[in-house]
Design an enzyme around this catalytic site. Sequence first.
Site, PDB file in Angstrom:
ATOM      1  N   THR A  58     -22.645   7.747 -15.092  1.00  0.00           N
ATOM      2  CA  THR A  58     -22.715   9.019 -14.840  1.00  0.00           C
ATOM      3  C   THR A  58     -24.258   9.429 -14.268  1.00  0.00           C
ATOM      4  O   THR A  58     -24.614   9.225 -13.093  1.00  0.00           O
ATOM      5  CB  THR A  58     -22.481  10.244 -16.193  1.00  0.00           C
ATOM      6  OG1 THR A  58     -23.171   9.698 -16.976  1.00  0.00           O
ATOM      7  CG2 THR A  58     -21.058  10.205 -16.217  1.00  0.00           C
ATOM      8  N   LYS A  99     -22.645   1.973 -20.279  1.00  0.00           N
ATOM      9  CA  LYS A  99     -23.353   3.235 -19.732  1.00  0.00           C
ATOM     10  C   LYS A  99     -23.834   4.331 -20.443  1.00  0.00           C
ATOM     11  O   LYS A  99     -23.644   4.307 -21.710  1.00  0.00           O
ATOM     12  CB  LYS A  99     -22.212   3.926 -18.753  1.00  0.00           C
ATOM     13  CG  LYS A  99     -21.087   4.559 -19.676  1.00  0.00           C
ATOM     14  CD  LYS A  99     -20.790   6.089 -19.093  1.00  0.00           C
ATOM     15  CE  LYS A  99     -22.102   6.826 -19.056  1.00  0.00           C
ATOM     16  NZ  LYS A  99     -21.923   8.387 -19.289  1.00  0.00           N
ATOM     17  N   THR A 124     -23.021  10.519 -22.118  1.00  0.00           N
ATOM     18  CA  THR A 124     -22.121   9.829 -23.245  1.00  0.00           C
ATOM     19  C   THR A 124     -22.131   8.119 -23.099  1.00  0.00           C
ATOM     20  O   THR A 124     -22.272   7.751 -22.002  1.00  0.00           O
ATOM     21  CB  THR A 124     -20.757  10.216 -23.302  1.00  0.00           C
ATOM     22  OG1 THR A 124     -20.292  10.035 -22.120  1.00  0.00           O
ATOM     23  CG2 THR A 124     -20.761  11.830 -23.847  1.00  0.00           C
ATOM     24  N   GLU A 144     -33.219   9.515 -19.894  1.00  0.00           N
ATOM     25  CA  GLU A 144     -33.567  10.819 -19.228  1.00  0.00           C
ATOM     26  C   GLU A 144     -34.922  10.997 -19.222  1.00  0.00           C
ATOM     27  O   GLU A 144     -35.481  11.269 -20.264  1.00  0.00           O
ATOM     28  CB  GLU A 144     -32.803  11.866 -19.471  1.00  0.00           C
ATOM     29  CG  GLU A 144     -31.136  11.648 -19.019  1.00  0.00           C
ATOM     30  CD  GLU A 144     -30.240  12.792 -19.570  1.00  0.00           C
ATOM     31  OE1 GLU A 144     -29.369  12.824 -19.029  1.00  0.00           O
ATOM     32  OE2 GLU A 144     -30.709  13.484 -20.627  1.00  0.00           O
ATOM     33  N   ASN A 174     -32.556  18.235 -17.760  1.00  0.00           N
ATOM     34  CA  ASN A 174     -31.761  19.106 -18.745  1.00  0.00           C
ATOM     35  C   ASN A 174     -31.769  20.558 -18.645  1.00  0.00           C
ATOM     36  O   ASN A 174     -30.840  21.067 -18.945  1.00  0.00           O
ATOM     37  CB  ASN A 174     -32.110  18.554 -20.112  1.00  0.00           C
ATOM     38  CG  ASN A 174     -31.306  17.127 -20.442  1.00  0.00           C
ATOM     39  OD1 ASN A 174     -30.332  16.984 -20.415  1.00  0.00           O
ATOM     40  ND2 ASN A 174     -32.464  16.318 -20.455  1.00  0.00           N
ATOM     41  N   THR A 222     -27.371  24.615 -13.126  1.00  0.00           N
ATOM     42  CA  THR A 222     -27.835  25.867 -12.524  1.00  0.00           C
ATOM     43  C   THR A 222     -28.340  25.538 -11.148  1.00  0.00           C
ATOM     44  O   THR A 222     -28.498  24.129 -10.792  1.00  0.00           O
ATOM     45  CB  THR A 222     -28.707  26.536 -13.197  1.00  0.00           C
ATOM     46  OG1 THR A 222     -29.940  25.733 -13.655  1.00  0.00           O
ATOM     47  CG2 THR A 222     -28.237  27.176 -14.481  1.00  0.00           C
TER      48      THR A 222
END
Lengths: 393, 393
Positions: free
Chosen positions: B144, B170, B181, B265, B388, B393
């Site tokens: 992802t 992953k 996840t 991240e 995040n 958005t």
Amino acid sequence: MTELKCPGFKAAGINCGIKKNNELDLGLILSESSCNAAAVFTKNKVAAAPVILSKKNIESGKCRAVIVNSGNANCATGENGLSNSVKTVEKISEIFNLPVSEIQIASTGVIGVELPVKKITDNISSLKSNLKDDFTDFNKAIMTTDKFMKNISLSDKIDNKEVHLLAIAKGAGMIRPDMATMLCYVVTDAEIDSLTIKEMLRSCVNSSFNKISVDGDTSTNDTVLMMAGGKSGVKINSQEKIKKFKSLLEKALVFLSKEIVRDGEGSTKVVTIKAVNAKTKKDASKIVNVIAHSMLVKTALFGEDPNWGRIIAAAGRSGADFDPYETDIFFDNICLMKKGSTSGSQAEEKVHEIMTKDHYEIIVDLNLGKFSDYIITSDLSYEYIKINADYRT
Amino acid sequence: MTELKCPGFKAAGINCGIKKNNELDLGLILSESSCNAAAVFTKNKVAAAPVILSKKNIESGKCRAVIVNSGNANCATGENGLSNSVKTVEKISEIFNLPVSEIQIASTGVIGVELPVKKITDNISSLKSNLKDDFTDFNKAIMTTDKFMKNISLSDKIDNKEVHLLAIAKGAGMIRPDMATMLCYVVTDAEIDSLTIKEMLRSCVNSSFNKISVDGDTSTNDTVLMMAGGKSGVKINSQEKIKKFKSLLEKALVFLSKEIVRDGEGSTKVVTIKAVNAKTKKDASKIVNVIAHSMLVKTALFGEDPNWGRIIAAAGRSGADFDPYETDIFFDNICLMKKGSTSGSQAEEKVHEIMTKDHYEIIVDLNLGKFSDYIITSDLSYEYIKINADYRT
């Protein structure tokens, strides 16, 4: 601006050379007479030297003077740290002719750096000559990264006489090790015994400062102290009067706790996280605690993203007993998730609108029982990273 | 690049239309023969539909095929979600002529959005015609927000025969609800009974994926599955052989877990937090857990600031039994705090140098007992907020 006064008390704030640019960094509260008093301190195992000393002194149930320096937390400073706090208290004792047991001391600022104690002891006389009825300078002198002063002045009629309460706090995070340790001083002209003060203080701290979170880190210096001087002549000596005074105290502490979140480092929102209709109070507490500290939830609050998946997933790892397929999530009065599934894109749009506000509520309804709890928290922004990554470099 | 192969297994990865730009989003692993298998799943109460179904199917101790889609987590999708996972598994069962109980299913991606199940079921035949010995497409299909593929291929001689193990993961965070996840698939040509697989897997997951943290948020979809096909003819049926194979498995999972932190991240550092010489293992675990999740510590790691005060203050709120005045803190081999006090500015300078590296260790030595624990974590950066806050958005 409200007058920051309380009959029977004086205060001072001066620069003693710890902070740069002549900013106020040394504050004193002095009561005309010996007060009944009680305090609540940090539960962090790494307690600063002034906390260790103040804990010992408050056992007397009495307090006449409070000395606070900002710019240096005198924490993790070993034996020297403790002896520096003792020196400060002894100097106050000498100059004001007070028993050591009636002096409270606090430090707030960078930790791990030796306290320049001489700068403090050399300036106690200057504090004495600067004493005023107004607490504004004292309020300024205890600030660190605070962007604004936090104080509240309240009064109420008890026994047909006016009773005053003045409360002053500092902190720009819940409780923080080196930048924004939280301090709060409450003075009143009511007459209350120290055991009653202790009970009221514990209860009201639980419903105020123990209900807020900025980053979940807890400090080494936190202190909430209350002194009752009695100058009003009003004795808080019945259940009814205790109830009345306690509601005044709670109002003050809840206001100040929200002010701390509003001033939270990098904070752009004040958000109340509620869990309602839980099986037990503990379940509700677990859920609001995990949601309020989830970095993914906090970044979504900052991004104004109605990402209810992050909220229910945080609840899911809290260890609380609940069924996601029976759970609803509201933002203010808009239902965003109904029984574990989305309420659709229209609801998302409405919730996005709510999230652009400064203050709102997120309600997790577990539809299981009758217990609830809440935490007031802030979002996690770029500014938070900036303040904390670049702090000492 | 290493060849991603394991005798007895084929895999495929295709685009079925869930992800945009023809990115691979549907993957399949197929074994020649029925494998003994076991799996470990998320402990989050909010488990995704495929997790619920896979948990039921793995009770058979057997697995022949694994289907994974990325781009949609099929979580918090109510009864429809479960029926969509069932439909997928039934289609696999029909096309490959396999019992449903031997099919494992996983989804990863955004949660709360209905799974476009037809895109999946319509493409099962295409998966079949794309099966290859090499797992590269499968690896791509399960990604992802991962910035790079995570896999490891190992082999060892057991009973004088070569045994192979291929592991693919992953995740770009420890475990995350909607973006990263964590999934991991291990295939081997050894022959191992499913109970032994289960025990080995639990133990090795504890020393790998349960030792990492990016943001402390846990996912609704995490799965680690291991399938043993037996094509090597090597039976792992003695304590000695179990030990040997287990060390191979542990090596693979520890490597992949570190890869996940490295790809965390916004992560710029991989830092191992160790607590040593604690009174109990639990004390050591509490301390590393709180330090690794402290936002103040994580921002200091990002800012390369040797702010040991934040580390000891985080330990102080962990609830662990220790004495700060007996505690030392090291960064790699440099002592930054000795018995609760600073080691001085020279030590700080050296530690700042260490903190500019990609990998280093922070060791909290409690000098109390003989127990230790560790967590591998990342820093908290502007990029984390960006990813995040702006995600949807």
